[in-house]
Design an enzyme around this catalytic site. Structure first.
Site, PDB file in Angstrom:
ATOM      1  N   GLU A   7      -5.599  11.378  -0.025  1.00 37.66           N
ATOM      2  CA  GLU A   7      -5.850  12.488   0.898  1.00 37.66           C
ATOM      3  C   GLU A   7      -4.538  12.922   1.552  1.00 37.66           C
ATOM      4  O   GLU A   7      -3.741  12.095   1.992  1.00 37.66           O
ATOM      5  CB  GLU A   7      -6.830  11.992   1.958  1.00 37.66           C
ATOM      6  CG  GLU A   7      -7.027  12.884   3.148  1.00 37.66           C
ATOM      7  CD  GLU A   7      -7.797  12.192   4.259  1.00 37.66           C
ATOM      8  OE1 GLU A   7      -8.230  12.906   5.185  1.00 37.66           O
ATOM      9  OE2 GLU A   7      -7.963  10.955   4.213  1.00 37.66           O
TER      10      GLU A   7
ATOM     11  N   LEU B  73      -2.771  14.454   4.716  1.00 36.71           N
ATOM     12  CA  LEU B  73      -3.092  14.578   6.136  1.00 36.71           C
ATOM     13  C   LEU B  73      -2.389  15.778   6.748  1.00 36.71           C
ATOM     14  O   LEU B  73      -1.256  16.106   6.393  1.00 36.71           O
ATOM     15  CB  LEU B  73      -2.694  13.305   6.876  1.00 36.71           C
ATOM     16  CG  LEU B  73      -3.384  12.017   6.423  1.00 36.71           C
ATOM     17  CD1 LEU B  73      -2.889  10.843   7.260  1.00 36.71           C
ATOM     18  CD2 LEU B  73      -4.903  12.144   6.532  1.00 36.71           C
TER      19      LEU B  73
ATOM     20  N   ASP C 290       5.108  -2.088   7.976  1.00 36.56           N
ATOM     21  CA  ASP C 290       6.305  -1.243   7.849  1.00 36.56           C
ATOM     22  C   ASP C 290       6.155  -0.047   8.783  1.00 36.56           C
ATOM     23  O   ASP C 290       6.358   1.105   8.398  1.00 36.56           O
ATOM     24  CB  ASP C 290       6.484  -0.784   6.403  1.00 36.56           C
ATOM     25  CG  ASP C 290       7.852  -0.124   6.151  1.00 36.56           C
ATOM     26  OD1 ASP C 290       8.764  -0.310   6.988  1.00 36.56           O
ATOM     27  OD2 ASP C 290       7.998   0.570   5.138  1.00 36.56           O
TER      28      ASP C 290
END
Length: 280
Positions: A84, A86, A188
């Site tokens: 997806e 964003l 991270d």
């Protein structure tokens, strides 16, 4: 390459037809595109094991992070990961980011669980070993600090004196860090892996494992402070008395990783963090 990729995507799913726009892959080394299909998507091309690790991490975060947005994995096919896309046009909300991260760490705190993860993954371009260990201090020493000390030494990036100081940090963790149940961490979480969407703060490009939750907070503060509202929300007004020392400890791993990947410009940062930890 783009034409071949477009053909592969169309063969994978008819919904993956559209225009491809190349994007920066950041520090991961992956090739990344935005696909303007009926639903906007992000397409990554990288080594299959690296993409499988990322998809695994996204799924774990999506299942646990109720107050944070995590991009949905749409397809994983060998050296292709489709996710997806964003919308990063939302307002910056450091308080919601802090609350969301605190809730993630609290909800996944697992008494009796080992530190680590069921599979290895990668932090940037660096392979990240995650074989589990019962004690968090041992995990930090054997899976995080010492492997990168050796790797940096092999590249001539750490002299013997600085390597010895980091090794002393690793050897003395039990003297001041308490063992505690691990939480799921992003692994991270620098500022570039945070987006602010209309649905709220989002976290992307994970390198997940279970460990001390402060790992994420220290990383987020390493290359730019997320702000007082974030810290107030995350700590709920009660940060640890020894937070500067703990922050320096958990910044050592990403600093060593940056030294390994990008060279001597990060040596002073490693030295400062090690000195702060050893000073107590």
């Amino acid at each position: 390459m783009t034409q071949t990729l477009a053909q592969r995507l169309a063969e994978l799913d008819d919904a993956f037809r559209g225009d491809l726009m190349p994007l920066s892959g950041g520090d991961s080394g992956a090739s990344v595109w935005r696909l303007t299909a009926a639903t906007p998507l992000i397409v990554k091309c990288d080594r299959p094991e690296r993409l499988a690790g990322e998809a695994d991490g996204l799924a774990a975060l999506a299942a646990a992070a109720e107050a944070l947005v995590v991009p949905r994995v749409v397809a994983l096919a060998g050296d292709l990961l489709v996710m997806e896309a964003l919308d990063a046009s939302g307002p910056r909300d450091d308080e919601r980011l802090g609350e969301g991260l605190r809730q993630l760490h609290a909800a996944t705190r697992a008494p009796g669980a080992d530190h680590g993860w069921a599979r290895d993954n990668a932090c940037g371009l660096t392979p990240q070993p995650n074989a589990t260990l019962a004690d968090g201090r041992v995990f930090q020493r054997e899976r995080r600090l010492l492997p990168l000390v050796r790797a940096c030494r092999d590249r001539g990036l750490l002299d013997a004196a600085l390597a010895a100081r980091v090794e002393r940090v690793a050897a003395t963790l039990e003297s001041w860090v308490a063992d505690q149940p691990p939480s799921l961490v992003h692994g991270d979480l620098w500022s570039g892996n945070v987006l602010f969407t209309p649905r709220g703060p989002a976290i992307i490009d994970p390198a997940v494992y279970r460990h001390y939750p402060e790992v994420d907070v220290a990383m987020l503060s390493l290359f730019g402070d997320p702000g007082a509202a974030f810290h107030e929300a995350y700590w709920n007004g009660h940060s640890p008395d020894d937070w500067p020392r703990r922050e320096a400890l958990f910044q050592l791993y990403p600093l060593l990783n940056h030294l390994y990947l990008f060279g001597a410009g990060y040596r002073d940062g490693v030295a400062r963090a090690a000195a702060q930890v050893l000073a107590g």
